[in-house]
Design a protein around this motif. Structure first.
Motif, PDB file in Angstrom:
ATOM      1  N   LYS A 318       0.846  -1.194   0.000  1.00 45.13           N
ATOM      2  CA  LYS A 318       0.000   0.000   0.000  1.00 45.13           C
ATOM      3  C   LYS A 318       0.890   1.257   0.000  1.00 45.13           C
ATOM      4  CE  LYS A 318      -3.561  -2.342   2.702  1.00 45.13           C
ATOM      5  NZ  LYS A 318      -4.182  -2.426   4.031  1.00 45.13           N
ATOM      6  N   PRO A 319       0.371   2.375  -0.522  1.00 44.33           N
ATOM      7  CA  PRO A 319       1.153   3.621  -0.503  1.00 44.33           C
ATOM      8  C   PRO A 319       1.169   4.229   0.905  1.00 44.33           C
ATOM      9  CG  PRO A 319      -0.991   3.999  -1.496  1.00 44.33           C
ATOM     10  CD  PRO A 319      -0.913   2.535  -1.220  1.00 44.33           C
ATOM     11  N   ASP A 320       1.872   3.558   1.795  1.00 49.05           N
ATOM     12  CA  ASP A 320       1.848   3.914   3.216  1.00 49.05           C
ATOM     13  C   ASP A 320       3.283   3.916   3.741  1.00 49.05           C
ATOM     14  OD1 ASP A 320       1.559   4.090   5.949  1.00 49.05           O
ATOM     15  OD2 ASP A 320      -0.045   2.609   6.082  1.00 49.05           O
ATOM     16  N   PRO A 321       3.722   4.992   4.410  1.00 49.22           N
ATOM     17  CA  PRO A 321       5.084   5.020   4.971  1.00 49.22           C
ATOM     18  C   PRO A 321       5.334   3.906   5.987  1.00 49.22           C
ATOM     19  CG  PRO A 321       4.104   7.222   4.985  1.00 49.22           C
ATOM     20  CD  PRO A 321       3.012   6.269   4.613  1.00 49.22           C
ATOM     21  N   ALA A 322       4.273   3.339   6.577  1.00 51.40           N
ATOM     22  CA  ALA A 322       4.441   2.284   7.579  1.00 51.40           C
ATOM     23  C   ALA A 322       4.703   0.920   6.943  1.00 51.40           C
ATOM     24  CB  ALA A 322       3.197   2.204   8.462  1.00 51.40           C
ATOM     25  N   GLU A 323       4.442   0.782   5.624  1.00 48.89           N
ATOM     26  CA  GLU A 323       4.694  -0.484   4.922  1.00 48.89           C
ATOM     27  C   GLU A 323       6.200  -0.653   4.683  1.00 48.89           C
ATOM     28  OE1 GLU A 323       2.294  -2.633   2.478  1.00 48.89           O
ATOM     29  OE2 GLU A 323       1.244  -2.473   4.379  1.00 48.89           O
ATOM     30  N   PRO A 324       6.661  -1.880   4.380  1.00 49.82           N
ATOM     31  CA  PRO A 324       8.078  -2.056   4.007  1.00 49.82           C
ATOM     32  C   PRO A 324       8.397  -1.270   2.738  1.00 49.82           C
ATOM     33  CG  PRO A 324       7.030  -4.176   4.459  1.00 49.82           C
ATOM     34  CD  PRO A 324       5.938  -3.158   4.420  1.00 49.82           C
ATOM     35  N   PHE A 325       9.634  -0.769   2.646  1.00 43.68           N
ATOM     36  CA  PHE A 325      10.033   0.047   1.498  1.00 43.68           C
ATOM     37  C   PHE A 325      10.052  -0.760   0.203  1.00 43.68           C
ATOM     38  CE2 PHE A 325      13.688   0.926  -1.304  1.00 43.68           C
ATOM     39  CZ  PHE A 325      13.238   2.110  -1.875  1.00 43.68           C
ATOM     40  N   CYS A 326       9.507  -0.166  -0.874  1.00 45.64           N
ATOM     41  CA  CYS A 326       9.759  -0.671  -2.225  1.00 45.64           C
ATOM     42  C   CYS A 326       9.638   0.485  -3.209  1.00 45.64           C
ATOM     43  CB  CYS A 326       8.839  -1.838  -2.599  1.00 45.64           C
ATOM     44  SG  CYS A 326       7.196  -1.391  -3.159  1.00 45.64           S
ATOM     45  N   ARG A 344      10.763   5.924  -8.181  1.00 44.86           N
ATOM     46  CA  ARG A 344       9.437   6.200  -7.625  1.00 44.86           C
ATOM     47  C   ARG A 344       9.275   5.316  -6.396  1.00 44.86           C
ATOM     48  NH1 ARG A 344       3.743   7.459  -8.400  1.00 44.86           N
ATOM     49  NH2 ARG A 344       2.955   6.953  -6.335  1.00 44.86           N
ATOM     50  N   VAL A 345       9.034   5.945  -5.245  1.00 39.91           N
ATOM     51  CA  VAL A 345       8.837   5.211  -4.000  1.00 39.91           C
ATOM     52  C   VAL A 345       7.351   4.859  -3.892  1.00 39.91           C
ATOM     53  CG1 VAL A 345       9.124   5.208  -1.494  1.00 39.91           C
ATOM     54  CG2 VAL A 345      10.745   6.475  -2.930  1.00 39.91           C
ATOM     55  N   TYR A 346       7.034   3.574  -3.858  1.00 41.26           N
ATOM     56  CA  TYR A 346       5.643   3.131  -3.797  1.00 41.26           C
ATOM     57  C   TYR A 346       5.160   2.871  -2.372  1.00 41.26           C
ATOM     58  CZ  TYR A 346       5.270   2.657  -8.849  1.00 41.26           C
ATOM     59  OH  TYR A 346       5.205   2.928 -10.189  1.00 41.26           O
ATOM     60  N   SER A 347       6.064   2.437  -1.499  1.00 42.72           N
ATOM     61  CA  SER A 347       5.659   2.160  -0.117  1.00 42.72           C
ATOM     62  C   SER A 347       6.850   2.346   0.808  1.00 42.72           C
ATOM     63  CB  SER A 347       5.119   0.725   0.010  1.00 42.72           C
ATOM     64  OG  SER A 347       6.160  -0.211  -0.216  1.00 42.72           O
ATOM     65  N   GLY A 348       6.546   2.561   2.095  1.00 46.23           N
ATOM     66  CA  GLY A 348       7.604   2.656   3.091  1.00 46.23           C
ATOM     67  C   GLY A 348       8.400   3.937   3.024  1.00 46.23           C
ATOM     68  N   GLU A 349       9.603   3.881   3.593  1.00 46.81           N
ATOM     69  CA  GLU A 349      10.484   5.047   3.667  1.00 46.81           C
ATOM     70  C   GLU A 349      11.896   4.628   3.300  1.00 46.81           C
ATOM     71  OE1 GLU A 349       8.491   7.504   7.347  1.00 46.81           O
ATOM     72  OE2 GLU A 349       9.971   5.958   7.842  1.00 46.81           O
ATOM     73  N   ILE A 350      12.692   5.601   2.856  1.00 48.74           N
ATOM     74  CA  ILE A 350      14.102   5.352   2.571  1.00 48.74           C
ATOM     75  C   ILE A 350      14.912   6.542   3.058  1.00 48.74           C
ATOM     76  CG2 ILE A 350      13.894   6.262   0.205  1.00 48.74           C
ATOM     77  CD1 ILE A 350      16.047   4.183  -0.595  1.00 48.74           C
ATOM     78  N   ASN A 351      16.086   6.253   3.605  1.00 49.32           N
ATOM     79  CA  ASN A 351      16.961   7.287   4.157  1.00 49.32           C
ATOM     80  C   ASN A 351      18.346   7.173   3.539  1.00 49.32           C
ATOM     81  OD1 ASN A 351      15.041   8.269   6.188  1.00 49.32           O
ATOM     82  ND2 ASN A 351      15.325   6.250   7.112  1.00 49.32           N
ATOM     83  N   PRO A 352      19.151   8.244   3.587  1.00 46.05           N
ATOM     84  CA  PRO A 352      20.537   8.150   3.108  1.00 46.05           C
ATOM     85  C   PRO A 352      21.324   7.146   3.959  1.00 46.05           C
ATOM     86  CG  PRO A 352      19.891  10.443   3.507  1.00 46.05           C
ATOM     87  CD  PRO A 352      18.820   9.585   4.079  1.00 46.05           C
ATOM     88  N   ASN A 353      22.445   6.672   3.412  1.00 45.01           N
ATOM     89  CA  ASN A 353      23.333   5.725   4.099  1.00 45.01           C
ATOM     90  C   ASN A 353      22.581   4.470   4.539  1.00 45.01           C
ATOM     91  OD1 ASN A 353      25.569   7.569   3.935  1.00 45.01           O
ATOM     92  ND2 ASN A 353      24.602   8.720   5.607  1.00 45.01           N
ATOM     93  N   SER A 354      21.727   3.993   3.642  1.00 40.75           N
ATOM     94  CA  SER A 354      20.983   2.765   3.952  1.00 40.75           C
ATOM     95  C   SER A 354      21.311   1.713   2.893  1.00 40.75           C
ATOM     96  CB  SER A 354      19.483   3.039   3.996  1.00 40.75           C
ATOM     97  OG  SER A 354      19.034   3.561   2.765  1.00 40.75           O
ATOM     98  N   ARG A 355      20.837   0.512   3.120  1.00 42.34           N
ATOM     99  CA  ARG A 355      21.110  -0.604   2.218  1.00 42.34           C
ATOM    100  C   ARG A 355      19.771  -1.169   1.744  1.00 42.34           C
ATOM    101  NH1 ARG A 355      25.672  -3.190   0.822  1.00 42.34           N
ATOM    102  NH2 ARG A 355      25.834  -5.464   0.872  1.00 42.34           N
ATOM    103  N   VAL A 356      19.645  -1.365   0.447  1.00 45.42           N
ATOM    104  CA  VAL A 356      18.401  -1.879  -0.112  1.00 45.42           C
ATOM    105  C   VAL A 356      18.704  -3.124  -0.945  1.00 45.42           C
ATOM    106  CG1 VAL A 356      17.231   0.350  -0.165  1.00 45.42           C
ATOM    107  CG2 VAL A 356      18.565  -0.384  -2.144  1.00 45.42           C
TER     108      VAL A 356
END
Length: 712
Positions: A318-326, A344-356
């Motif tokens: 779902k387009p929700d920041p609480a969902e896992p990032f994708c 395009r961020v569809y769900s969750g959140e992403i921050n700098p210095n992170s690993r995907v």
């Protein structure tokens, strides 16, 4: 801090070339206050066309993203090219957008590329509003364009405005403003392109009958979508504007109607109303359906805990920041400190210095920085991005356009982006070995950025074959190599990307009976090859060649798998003439298994021999790419242009009058259209215009086939 997703609009501006997309985008930036002065395409001062090639040619080549506020919403806007050679830019933009503004020229109406971008928007189920632009031009006709949107595009246009007057200042009733059919007010723009002021007044007497007719038509359409609106009409009570806006919004989001607005972007008329429509009628991320993906394949080609033949499990985000990032990578641009990956961020959140996780390819990527995009460059470094955002990522290495990035703990693979096959190639040659090495590196970089660009080296000739979507596409690539990268290259004559199929069915047997390293290898494979053209609603997604198995084949599983693998590999390659195969079906009928000498090598060899034999016996058919043309010309040049088209083996399907011009609809082989633009301008004294779009493949004449068979 989380952004209110209901205040975000992710939209694109799409249209045929020269309909006024970039001018409309510039005017949007100006009226929103994001720019102090509107740039002009003719002067090369626009925000989104910031590449030297774009400014020189006065066209958009690369999609560009800008963000700006309008009243209480934030708009992420992608300006896209209109030329057919750069249709991939439209494809990848529409894949990640929630809505679109489709611009039409009031003079030319629905053109070839208008149909293409509309189909692309249909494919991705993108809600859209239409803007009929250039109503101040000679020959402008609002009603004709409105009817063409309905008839040629199969759309459901809903006029919210009509023009007050048509054409330039010297005509009897020039275009001077727009009538808003919801509020029944005449809107004029006294300051023109230099201002933002709008004057609203009652509709003048002479415009009232026409405005009332169009308003009735608007309300009658909306009755189908609202019982409340219908009840008010039946009781003859006034219908509030707020209710009309609400019903239009719901119908637009559900793809039931496409609101139509009008104006002249160049003269600053009607652009504020387009932005109002974007905010009022196009969806925010929360109104889009949840994105659907599948469980990824892990090492070994299997899904975790699943049997080999189990279909992939569907996953929803779902387009929700609480969902896992994708998110989905939809564009890659070079930058001195590393490539910029538009996501395009569809769900969750992403921050700098992170690993995907790149779920489709099962490797992890580092995200060192997040940036807001301005045009085609990074603008402002961000500390956070969430569902609904379009941002640029820095730090990724191996991901490409269409890849899914996601939380390492919640893998998902989203549907990728499909791009059309290339249709034209040219050979390029570096001047020396040093330049050759650099050429290879630059081509690899361009391929990563542009999914419709291909290249391959020919060791025998020392040349590199580059392939693209048209002459202009390859010309732009060539200029980038020479101007941007300083390479010295020779460019040879263009060549067409032909395909092969077969003339009829054939049943053949491929036999292997060989002694290899002292061991006997024996097998036979029986096949049927036949012409095959996919049909039905899923035809576009089916492969151009296919393999099927006769249920009575009689082969044991260990050899069946080997034969099928070899057949798929063989028909995915080249045919008798060396061109890729298409419109071909191969059916495995059976084979012979020797008691002692049957081996995997024997069956692979027999399968390949059977395919080669089948292609020869069925008869080769050379397929050439066909282009759909729409040629607009003054009447006095029609004869010369028709004669020239006939010499190019064109088939003219129909002619029609559009204003004072005659429009020819034709199809012609791409091979005969090299340099056509120059010839057309010469024959019409520069007064004709033409648009092309790929139409498909058709059998080439016998004389063309003979050239490749060496018989000519």
């Amino acid at each position: 801090m989380s952004t209110d997703l209901t205040k975000i609009r992710n939209i694109g501006v799409i249209a045929h070339i020269d309909a006024g997309k970039t001018t409309t985008t510039e005017r949007m930036l100006y009226v929103s206050g994001a720019r102090h002065r509107a740039g002009e395409v003719d002067r090369g001062t626009t925000t989104t066309d910031d590449d030297a090639e774009e400014q020189e040619r006065g066209i958009t080549i690369y999609s560009a993203c800008v963000q700006f506020p309008w009243k209480d919403v934030n708009i992420n806007l992608i300006d896209t090219p209109g030329h057919v050679d750069f249709t991939a830019e439209v494809e990848r933009s529409l894949r990640v957008l929630d809505g679109a503004v489709v611009v039409f020229s009031a003079r030319e109406g629905v053109e070839a590329q208008s149909e293409t971008v509309w189909r692309q928007a249909n494919k991705y189920k993108v809600p859209r509003v239409a803007f009929i632009n250039k109503l101040d031009r000679e020959g402008a006709n609002f009603e004709n364009v409105f009817d063409e949107i309905e008839n040629r595009l199969g759309a459901h246009p809903l006029a919210l405005q009509i023009p007050a007057g048509l054409g330039p200042q010297h005509v009897a009733d020039p275009f001077r403003g727009i009538v808003d059919l919801v509020t029944m007010k005449l809107l004029t723009f006294p300051e023109g392109k230099e201002g933002r002021e709008i004057v609203a007044e009652d509709v003048p007497e002479e415009l009232l009958p026409e405005a009332q007719l169009w308003r009735e038509k608007l309300l009658e359409t909306l009755y189908d979508y609202s019982n409340e609106l219908m009840e008010l009409a039946l009781s003859e009570e006034p219908i509030p504007a707020a209710l009309i806006h609400k019903v239009v919004r719901e119908a637009t989001i559900h793809l039931q109607v496409q609101p139509v607005l009008c104006g002249s972007a160049l003269h600053g008329i009607g652009v504020q109303q387009v932005l109002d429509a974007v905010a009022a009628y196009l969806p925010h991320p929360l109104e889009m359906p949840p994105v659907v993906g599948t469980e990824p394949v892990v090492e070994g080609g299997k899904r975790k805990g699943a049997a080999e033949d189990t279909p992939p499990k569907k996953l929803v985000r779902k387009p929700d920041p609480a969902e896992p990032f994708c998110g989905l990578v939809f564009k890659i641009l070079p930058f001195k400190t590393g490539d910029l990956y538009w996501v395009r961020v569809y769900s969750g959140e992403i921050n700098p210095n992170s690993r995907v996780l790149n779920a489709g390819k099962n490797f992890k990527e580092n995200v060192s920085q997040l940036w807001r995009i301005h045009a085609t460059k990074k603008d402002e470094q961000l500390q956070h991005a969430q569902a609904g955002d379009i941002v640029a990522l820095l730090g990724l290495r191996e991901s490409v356009t269409g890849d899914t990035l996601c939380d390492t703990r919640a893998p998902i693979v989203l549907e990728s982006i499909e791009f059309p096959e290339t249709v034209i190639s040219v050979a390029v040659e570096a001047e020396n070995s040093t330049e050759k090495k650099k050429l290879g590196q630059m081509l690899e970089m361009l391929k990563k950025q542009d999914p419709t660009f291909r290249f391959e080296d020919n060791e025998e000739t020392g040349q590199t074959l580059i392939s693209g979507m048209g002459e202009l596409h390859l010309e732009v690539i060539q200029h980038r190599l020479e101007r941007d990268f300083g390479l010295k290259i020779k460019v040879h004559k263009p060549r067409v990307s032909y395909r092969e199929t077969i003339a009829g069915p054939a049943v053949v047997t491929g036999e292997c009976n060989r002694l290899i390293n002292g061991a006997q290898h024996t097998a036979a494979v029986r096949l049927k090859v036949e012409p095959y053209t996919p049909s039905g609603p899923l035809a576009a997604k089916l492969p151009p060649v296919t393999v099927s198995i006769d249920p009575n084949h009689g082969l044991p599983n260990e050899f069946l798998c080997v034969v099928i693998e070899e057949l798929e590999s063989a028909i995915a390659g080249s045919g008798t003439l060396g061109f890729p195969l298409m419109r071909l079906k191969v059916t495995l009928l059976g084979g012979d298994v020797h008691e002692t000498d049957a081996t995997e090598i024997a069956f692979r060899t027999a399968a390949n021999l059977a395919v080669d034999k089948g292609l020869r016996e069925a008869g080769v058919v050379l397929l050439e790419p066909i282009m759909r043309l729409e040629l607009s010309t003054p009447e006095e040049h029609v004869g010369d242009l028709v004669g020239d088209l006939q010499q190019r083996r064109a088939i003219i399907h129909k002619t029609e009058l559009r204003g004072t011009d005659t429009v020819l609809h034709a199809e012609a082989p791409l091979a005969n259209l090299f340099g056509y633009s120059s010839a057309m301008r010469s024959l019409s004294q520069g007064r004709a215009s033409c648009s092309m779009a790929p139409s498909g493949y058709a059998p080439a004449p016998e004389e063309v086939l003979k050239v490749f068979l060496g018989e000519d």
